[in-house]
Write a protein that holds these residues in place. Structure first.
Motif, PDB file in Angstrom:
ATOM      1  N   UNK B 271       0.819  -1.214   0.000  1.00 19.69           N
ATOM      2  CA  UNK B 271       0.000   0.000   0.000  1.00 19.69           C
ATOM      3  C   UNK B 271       0.855   1.267   0.000  1.00 19.69           C
ATOM      4  N   UNK B 272       1.762   1.323  -0.928  1.00 18.86           N
ATOM      5  CA  UNK B 272       2.708   2.434  -0.955  1.00 18.86           C
ATOM      6  C   UNK B 272       2.085   3.695  -1.570  1.00 18.86           C
ATOM      7  N   UNK B 273       2.220   4.775  -0.842  1.00 16.95           N
ATOM      8  CA  UNK B 273       1.809   6.081  -1.351  1.00 16.95           C
ATOM      9  C   UNK B 273       3.021   6.989  -1.292  1.00 16.95           C
ATOM     10  N   UNK B 274       3.232   7.794  -2.305  1.00 15.17           N
ATOM     11  CA  UNK B 274       4.374   8.697  -2.272  1.00 15.17           C
ATOM     12  C   UNK B 274       4.064   9.979  -3.018  1.00 15.17           C
ATOM     13  N   UNK B 275       4.799  11.023  -2.611  1.00 15.04           N
ATOM     14  CA  UNK B 275       4.618  12.345  -3.209  1.00 15.04           C
ATOM     15  C   UNK B 275       5.857  12.754  -3.976  1.00 15.04           C
ATOM     16  N   UNK B 276       5.641  13.563  -4.980  1.00 14.26           N
ATOM     17  CA  UNK B 276       6.761  14.210  -5.641  1.00 14.26           C
ATOM     18  C   UNK B 276       7.407  15.144  -4.614  1.00 14.26           C
ATOM     19  N   UNK B 277       8.746  15.034  -4.422  1.00 13.92           N
ATOM     20  CA  UNK B 277       9.369  15.811  -3.345  1.00 13.92           C
ATOM     21  C   UNK B 277       9.303  17.321  -3.581  1.00 13.92           C
ATOM     22  N   UNK B 278       9.234  17.748  -4.836  1.00 15.22           N
ATOM     23  CA  UNK B 278       9.237  19.182  -5.102  1.00 15.22           C
ATOM     24  C   UNK B 278       7.845  19.784  -5.012  1.00 15.22           C
ATOM     25  N   UNK B 279       6.874  19.122  -5.646  1.00 13.61           N
ATOM     26  CA  UNK B 279       5.567  19.750  -5.741  1.00 13.61           C
ATOM     27  C   UNK B 279       4.560  19.187  -4.747  1.00 13.61           C
ATOM     28  N   UNK B 280       4.936  18.116  -4.004  1.00 11.70           N
ATOM     29  CA  UNK B 280       4.031  17.462  -3.068  1.00 11.70           C
ATOM     30  C   UNK B 280       2.805  16.865  -3.756  1.00 11.70           C
ATOM     31  N   UNK B 281       2.855  16.733  -5.070  1.00 10.93           N
ATOM     32  CA  UNK B 281       1.767  16.088  -5.796  1.00 10.93           C
ATOM     33  C   UNK B 281       1.876  14.584  -5.538  1.00 10.93           C
ATOM     34  N   UNK B 286      -1.008   4.134  -3.861  1.00 10.54           N
ATOM     35  CA  UNK B 286      -1.456   2.828  -3.416  1.00 10.54           C
ATOM     36  C   UNK B 286      -1.009   1.715  -4.322  1.00 10.54           C
ATOM     37  N   UNK B 287       0.181   1.184  -4.084  1.00  8.31           N
ATOM     38  CA  UNK B 287       0.695   0.075  -4.881  1.00  8.31           C
ATOM     39  C   UNK B 287       1.089  -1.048  -3.930  1.00  8.31           C
ATOM     40  N   UNK B 288       0.632  -2.261  -4.210  1.00 11.39           N
ATOM     41  CA  UNK B 288       0.960  -3.422  -3.397  1.00 11.39           C
ATOM     42  C   UNK B 288       1.416  -4.552  -4.311  1.00 11.39           C
ATOM     43  N   UNK B 289       2.565  -5.113  -4.029  1.00 14.24           N
ATOM     44  CA  UNK B 289       2.983  -6.305  -4.769  1.00 14.24           C
ATOM     45  C   UNK B 289       4.100  -7.001  -4.005  1.00 14.24           C
ATOM     46  N   UNK B 290       4.388  -8.247  -4.393  1.00 14.80           N
ATOM     47  CA  UNK B 290       5.554  -8.911  -3.828  1.00 14.80           C
ATOM     48  C   UNK B 290       6.314  -9.622  -4.939  1.00 14.80           C
ATOM     49  N   UNK B 291       7.569  -9.870  -4.698  1.00 11.89           N
ATOM     50  CA  UNK B 291       8.407 -10.532  -5.690  1.00 11.89           C
ATOM     51  C   UNK B 291       9.090 -11.698  -5.015  1.00 11.89           C
ATOM     52  N   UNK B 292       9.129 -12.844  -5.729  1.00 13.11           N
ATOM     53  CA  UNK B 292       9.745 -14.044  -5.169  1.00 13.11           C
ATOM     54  C   UNK B 292      11.161 -14.206  -5.676  1.00 13.11           C
ATOM     55  N   UNK B 293      11.884 -15.008  -4.955  1.00 12.68           N
ATOM     56  CA  UNK B 293      13.221 -15.397  -5.417  1.00 12.68           C
ATOM     57  C   UNK B 293      13.113 -16.074  -6.770  1.00 12.68           C
ATOM     58  N   UNK B 294      13.999 -15.748  -7.669  1.00 10.05           N
ATOM     59  CA  UNK B 294      14.012 -16.429  -8.953  1.00 10.05           C
ATOM     60  C   UNK B 294      12.838 -16.094  -9.835  1.00 10.05           C
ATOM     61  N   UNK B 295      12.214 -14.968  -9.563  1.00 13.43           N
ATOM     62  CA  UNK B 295      11.055 -14.580 -10.363  1.00 13.43           C
ATOM     63  C   UNK B 295      11.370 -13.298 -11.125  1.00 13.43           C
ATOM     64  N   UNK B 296      10.831 -13.210 -12.336  1.00 16.82           N
ATOM     65  CA  UNK B 296      10.885 -11.936 -13.036  1.00 16.82           C
ATOM     66  C   UNK B 296       9.496 -11.324 -12.949  1.00 16.82           C
ATOM     67  N   UNK B 297       9.444 -10.195 -12.266  1.00 13.50           N
ATOM     68  CA  UNK B 297       8.172  -9.526 -12.028  1.00 13.50           C
ATOM     69  C   UNK B 297       8.100  -8.320 -12.961  1.00 13.50           C
TER      70      UNK B 297
END
Lengths: 405, 516
Positions: B271-281, B286-297
């Motif tokens: 559930x990642x949310x982030x802002x542009x550091x300059x404009x605070x936009x 909201x991004x959620x994912x996971x990556x496994x060993x030996x996987x190309x995601x």
């Protein structure tokens, strides 16, 4: 769109180049260095001719190099500052301030409280270098961590230090002529010591050349032809021997020149063989890519200015010893000489390019011109005009040459 | 206009072919644009839209392409180095990245380079009066005296449009005009475009947001792989048809087969949310994912979907995280710089290789070792034997084609440059390798080698996150694909269920229509 891909190792398949083309390529690659040295030789020949040989006579030849040491200390530090894409306008005044502080404490405290000469000398040196270092730390912190442009910070420093010099001297000249301390800037090494130095240097040059070739061969790198490497090292050795021979005909190797040689060697090592040096060039070459490679831009810029402050300390101590007093005009305009030497020596104001060796050659060219013009009695006004023209023409020539490469 | 051609056709591209070293960007493109219409230009990243527009605006002058462009019935021949010529002809471009001078006012920007002058002195009153008139005529809601840097992006764009119109533009090219706009600003832009149409200005409209075509365009042309697939009135098209035209491509034998056996989850983003550091936009919403060993995601998404922002944020070099967390091997990660990300075991091969990946003037060797110097040095010296040995090992195993490692990296081809960047990051022995568009500007042969390398690394258990602009690449290489759109994850597909159509539908936000 099918392409067969080979996974052959990274080896060239072109026919082996002939000796002459290799030499030509090497020449072209290092064109700038050779152009500089050729320019220097031309300048020497010209003034020699104009002064019936006195220009290159032992006495003047010896003084020529001695004269340039104070600004040359600044130039070798300035190279790294400019390589990282910064500038330092305060170096002249900082060196001046150091010389004034050294003179002040020597005259007012050290000679009064300590009997032994060597203690006075040592403390003078420590005070001088300490002042330079502390100032470098403060300035570096403001530039790197508080993100104020180096140009602005060092411009401010120039005024600030000018004021500080005025305060410390109260407009008077302060003596710094304790005998042993004076040796730093005014003394000479004995003839024999000069020859020993020359011998060590020559052996060292040949050793590093052969070792370098060996290493390159073991890793399958392109080797420059042996005659060419030999010619280069022999030429350099000859220059050292001629230098020692000439100065020994006068009074021997001047102490400040020896000190400069040591500093230059250390700076060449730092710029080529340490992480800090590598990072400095990488930052100047591509700041963002360097940052994304996990390198701390701030810390390295900070260190560059600390190193610059340290070298200003050395320069200032030498200055105090060389002239024998501290005065309000100490270090006036030296920052511009230092920058000009770097630029003449091929440092790019855009950052990423420049060598310590180049800056030293640049400094020698500058002092050779100034000294020569003085000897043939060129009025001061024309000396300045010529210096200005030479700088611009040299950079223009460099732009043209590197375009044609 | 009098030489008997169709008066309604303002622009007629005839058999345009444009070649770059190694690629043909446009293949025999013929396209007609009617006077006063809004013409939508549609296609995947790299389909040739921008190349076509660059020919029209003079970035690629006459002679660098084959075929002819007829403008108002005469052949348009733009000279080299004279981009102004297109403007004088009445063809203006509103660029994706705005080209205004921030410290100047709207009026100054609009009249930059053509200020009304009397006896060498600028007549400011006339300039501002003219600007005001122009803004009024086209219903542009900005004031001539406003300083540009204090305006929002939407109003900056209006200024840009006003600037184009002040040159009496007959044809206005809008390249991704809405990528940085808010909903309200987009509505406003649509109104402006209607006004322009009513004044007889022809607009060529490029966007990745398909719904905008249906809001505004009279005609839509679809480009794919440098060729025109179709050009039809909007009413004949549906979103699904459009997506089909955009991606309808066959999978070719371009991808080596890998045998990945994904293991345990090593890397999680929650559930990642982030802002542009300059404009605070807000850029990551909201991004959620996971990556496994030996996987190309794989991460798919059109430009501006936030995919690069996402990985740069993970790498600690861009966004300010406002919510959610990142975990590596169960440990919460808090990288505030690339240095910290690297130490914890994350490497990023950035999207823009020349700007973020390489120090171009320096040697291959120095570029490979730049991120890894601590491995073979202390503060006083670098063990250059060790450095050389390690770098050579990677250069050989990635078969970097260079005469030796001392040549400057900018003398290498794009593919080999990319291998240098990858070498640099492999040398840091990451647990998670992020590749942001790793084959952009890379020739086919080198692409194949990079794919093979990725498979190799995955087989050895590395977790790989790959962003790609090419749908086939995502499908050909990934084990799972996350599709991003406007800073959100629109879904994660297993490779068995993923198709180009599904991905494109998710990437353009019309998934509901397709999957229902």
């Amino acid at each position: 769109m099918t392409t067969t891909t080979t996974t052959a190792p990274a080896r060239p398949t072109e026919p082996a180049p002939t000796l002459t083309t290799t030499i030509w390529n090497q020449l072209r690659m290092n064109l700038q260095t050779y152009t500089l040295i050729a320019a220097l030789v031309l300048i020497w020949l010209y003034f020699s001719y104009r002064t019936d040989g006195t220009y290159l006579a032992p006495r003047n030849f010896s003084n020529l190099f001695r004269q340039m040491t104070i600004t040359a200390f600044l130039s070798v530090g300035m190279v790294l500052v400019i390589v990282t894409g910064n500038i330092d306008l305060s170096v002249g005044k900082l060196a001046g301030f150091v010389s004034v502080v050294v003179a002040y404490y020597q005259a007012n405290y050290l000679t009064k409280h300590f009997d032994q000469d060597w203690v006075v000398m040592l403390l003078s040196i420590l005070i001088g270098i300490g002042v330079g270092l502390v100032y470098g730390i403060i300035q570096g912190y403001i530039i790197a961590y508080l993100n104020v442009t180096a140009f602005i910070v060092t411009l401010g420093s120039m005024w600030l230090l000018d004021g500080a010099i005025l305060l410390r001297t109260a407009g008077r000249t302060i003596q710094a002529n304790q005998p042993l301390f004076s040796e730093i800037g005014q003394g000479y090494q004995s003839d024999n010591f000069g020859w020993i130095l020359a011998g060590v240097a020559v052996v060292f040059l040949f050793y590093t050349m052969f070792r370098g070739r060996q290493k390159k061969r073991s890793y399958n790198f392109d080797l420059p032809p042996l005659p060419m490497d030999l010619a280069k090292v022999t030429g350099l050795s000859a220059l050292i021997l001629i230098y020692i021979y000439r100065v020994n005909n006068y009074k021997g190797v001047p102490n400040p020149v020896l000190l400069l040689a040591i500093v230059v060697l250390i700076m060449i090592y730092i710029s080529n063989n340490t992480r800090f040096g590598r990072y400095a060039y990488a930052i100047g070459g591509n700041r963002e890519a360097t940052k994304l490679s996990g390198v701390s831009i701030q810390r390295n810029i900070f260190l560059v200015f600390v190193l610059m402050g340290f070298l200003c300390g050395i320069s200032g101590v030498t200055m105090a010893s060389y002239v024998g007093y501290g005065t309000i005009s100490a270090g006036d305009g030296y920052e511009l000489d230092a920058i000009a030497a770097c630029i003449l020596g091929g440092t790019s104001t855009l950052g990423g390019v420049g060598t310590v060796f180049g800056a030293i050659v640049g400094a020698v060219i500058m002092v050779s011109l100034t000294n020569g013009l003085q000897m043939i009695n060129t009025p001061a006004a024309y000396q300045y005009i010529l210096k200005g023209i030479v700088l611009v023409v040299a950079v223009y020539a460099d732009v043209r040459l590197s375009k044609n490469r | 206009m009098t030489d008997g051609t169709d008066n309604n056709i303002i622009l007629d591209f005839q058999n345009i072919t444009k070649r770059f070293p190694g690629v043909t960007a446009l293949k025999d493109v013929s396209l007609q644009i009617r006077r006063g219409e809004i013409h939508g230009l549609c296609g995947e990243n790299g389909a040739g839209k921008s190349t076509l527009m660059k020919i029209l605006s003079g970035v690629y002058p006459a002679g660098t392409y084959e075929g002819t462009v007829l403008y108002e019935g005469h052949e348009l021949r733009l000279e080299k180095g004279a981009i102004r010529q297109a403007t004088e002809e009445g063809i203006a471009t509103v660029y994706q990245e705005l080209t205004l001078i921030p410290a100047m006012t709207v009026g100054e920007n609009v009249y930059l380079g053509k200020e009304p002058v009397e006896h060498g002195i600028i007549n400011w009153d006339k300039m501002y009066a003219d600007t005001r008139e122009l803004l009024k005529k086209y219903n542009l809601d900005i004031r001539p005296q406003d300083v540009v840097k204090f305006l929002g992006v939407g109003k900056m764009q209006m200024t840009e449009i006003a600037k184009a119109l002040s040159e009496n533009a007959q044809v206005l090219i809008l390249d991704e005009p809405t990528s940085a706009l808010t909903e309200a600003e987009i509505d406003k832009l649509m109104d402006i475009l209607h006004t322009l149409r009513s004044h007889g200005v022809t607009c060529i409209y490029i966007t990745h947001k398909l719904e905008e075509f249906f809001r505004i365009a009279d005609t839509i042309t679809v480009l794919r792989d440098g060729a025109v697939i179709t050009s039809q009135p909007t009413e004949n098209l549906t979103r699904e048809k459009l997506v089909h035209y955009m991606v309808g491509r066959e999978m070719t034998e371009r991808f080596p087969t890998g045998h990945h056996t994904p293991g345990e989850v090593v890397f999680e983003v929650e559930d990642l949310h982030a802002q542009d550091p300059d404009s605070s936009r807000a850029v990551i919403k909201g991004v959620t994912f996971d990556v496994r060993q030996g996987e190309i995601f794989g991460i798919a998404g059109l430009m501006g979907s936030g995919r690069t922002e996402l990985v740069m944020t993970i790498f600690g070099e861009y966004g300010k995280i406002t919510q959610g967390e990142i975990r590596l091997e169960g440990q919460k990660l808090h990288s505030r710089s690339s240095h910290e990300a690297m130490l914890s075991g994350i490497s990023l091969v950035p999207e823009d290789r020349k700007r973020h990946g390489l120090v171009l003037m320096q040697s291959v060797l120095k570029n490979i070792s730049l991120a890894n110097l601590p491995q073979f040095s202390n503060w006083f010296s670098i063990d250059d034997n060790a450095e050389l040995k390690a770098s050579l090992q990677f250069a050989n195993s990635l078969s970097i084609k260079a005469p030796n490692l001392n040549v400057p990296v900018d003398s290498l081809s794009g593919g080999n440059q990319q291998k240098v960047v990858i070498s640099k990051w492999l040398m840091s022995q990451p647990k998670v390798l992020i590749l942001d568009d790793p084959t952009r500007g890379v020739d086919v042969g080198a692409k194949y080698e990079i794919y093979k390398l990725m498979n190799d690394l995955a087989e050895h258990g590395m977790a790989i996150i790959m962003i790609s602009s090419e749908l086939e690449e995502v499908l050909g290489m990934s084990d799972r694909v996350m599709v991003m759109c406007e800073g959100r994850s629109n879904g994660i597909l297993d490779i068995e269920e993923a198709t180009q159509e599904k991905i494109m539908a998710l990437a353009t936000n019309i998934a509901n229509g397709v999957t229902a």
